[in-house]
Design an enzyme around this catalytic site. Structure first.
Site, PDB file in Angstrom:
ATOM      1  N   ASP A 103      43.997  19.233  32.410  1.00 57.07           N
ATOM      2  CA  ASP A 103      43.527  20.381  33.101  1.00 57.07           C
ATOM      3  C   ASP A 103      44.386  21.682  32.712  1.00 57.07           C
ATOM      4  O   ASP A 103      45.349  21.771  32.027  1.00 57.07           O
ATOM      5  CB  ASP A 103      43.962  20.390  34.708  1.00 57.07           C
ATOM      6  CG  ASP A 103      43.223  18.904  35.380  1.00 57.07           C
ATOM      7  OD1 ASP A 103      42.163  18.847  34.801  1.00 57.07           O
ATOM      8  OD2 ASP A 103      43.691  18.641  36.181  1.00 57.07           O
TER       9      ASP A 103
HETATM   10  N1  URA Z   1      45.128  14.248  35.947  1.00 57.03           N
HETATM   11  C1  URA Z   1      44.915  15.350  36.573  1.00 57.03           C
HETATM   12  O1  URA Z   1      44.749  15.338  37.789  1.00 57.03           O
HETATM   13  N2  URA Z   1      44.926  16.376  35.690  1.00 57.03           N
HETATM   14  C2  URA Z   1      45.243  16.093  34.573  1.00 57.03           C
HETATM   15  O2  URA Z   1      45.277  17.256  33.905  1.00 57.03           O
HETATM   16  C3  URA Z   1      45.602  14.956  33.844  1.00 57.03           C
HETATM   17  C4  URA Z   1      45.523  14.016  35.009  1.00 57.03           C
END
Ligand code: URA
Length: 237
Positions: A103
């Protein structure tokens, strides 16, 4: 392959830098100084030296990046900065893309490659590649929420999440979690399902490859041969 293409696909330099270096007599092929970058060579056997450095030809490029916050894990985006912008300009032509997504606010280990087949295998749900994240969360985990995360929780998918392994501080506010799936917002949704929220997330290991502690946020390096082999074997079964 043309010399300038060879230098470009090995991420040695841009075409214009290659031209300037050739003009200055800084490139040799099999011991002969080459001044014309349209020179044809056999990429598998030629001994190419650029500014005193022997350049190895590799079919694929593998990069480890320590992703900072504020970058999206895609190759282009009309509004946001992409992780590719953290790599040198001349890497643009290599066709690199991230093995999985972090993310925009997640930091840490991201592997980029132009080995499309391998990346595809690593991301396919049936391969279960281990990924470890360092997290902070609030409200803190307690024994029952931690044990639920380990066993599998309902995040609104067809089945519960696969078993995870968890290590956390006694106050329940931080720790590491290893999962073998990569669903959208997987970790955030898992914590939400047990009544906690992730307050920060950083990937520290992917497919048995730990993030190099020497890499500061935004820095990258090529994978070592051992790391490339680990990656290959993770997408192998
Ligand atoms: N899980 C998440 O919620 N975000 C990420 O960036 C990676 C794994």
């Amino acid at each position: 392959m043309r010399l300038d293409k060879f230098l470009s696909v090995t991420a040695t330099c841009s075409r214009s830098e290659a031209k300037a270096a050739a003009k200055a007599g800084k490139i040799s092929v099999d011991g002969v100084v080459i001044k014309d970058t349209s020179f044809q060579l056999d990429e598998n056997t030629a001994n190419v030296v650029y500014c005193g450095k022997k350049i190895e030809y590799k079919q694929f490029t593998y990069i480890m990046l320590n992703k900072p916050q504020g970058y999206v894990s895609s190759t282009d985006d009309p509004k946001q900065k992409t992780v590719l912008e953290l790599l040198p300009e001349n890497f643009k032509k290599l066709g690199l893309f991230p093995c999985g997504r972090l993310d925009i606010d997640t930091t840490g280990l991201l592997i980029l490659t132009n080995n499309g087949q391998l990346a595809h295998r690593l991301l396919a749900p049936k391969y279960h590649v281990d990924k470890t994240y360092f997290f902070t969360c609030y409200p803190p985990l307690d024994e029952s929420s931690a044990s639920a995360l380990e066993k599998g929780v309902d995040i609104g998918e067809k089945s519960l999440t696969r078993p995870a392994s968890l290590k956390y501080e006694s106050d329940g506010t931080q720790g590491t979690i290893t999962v073998s799936e990569g669903k959208f917002h997987q970790i955030k949704r898992m914590f939400h399902a047990v009544g906690s929220e992730i307050t920060s997330l950083s990937r520290v290991e992917f497919a048995g490859i730990p993030l190099d502690e020497k890499l500061k946020k935004g820095e990258w390096r090529f994978l070592s041969k051992t790391e490339e082999d680990l990656l290959e074997s993770a997408g192998d079964f």
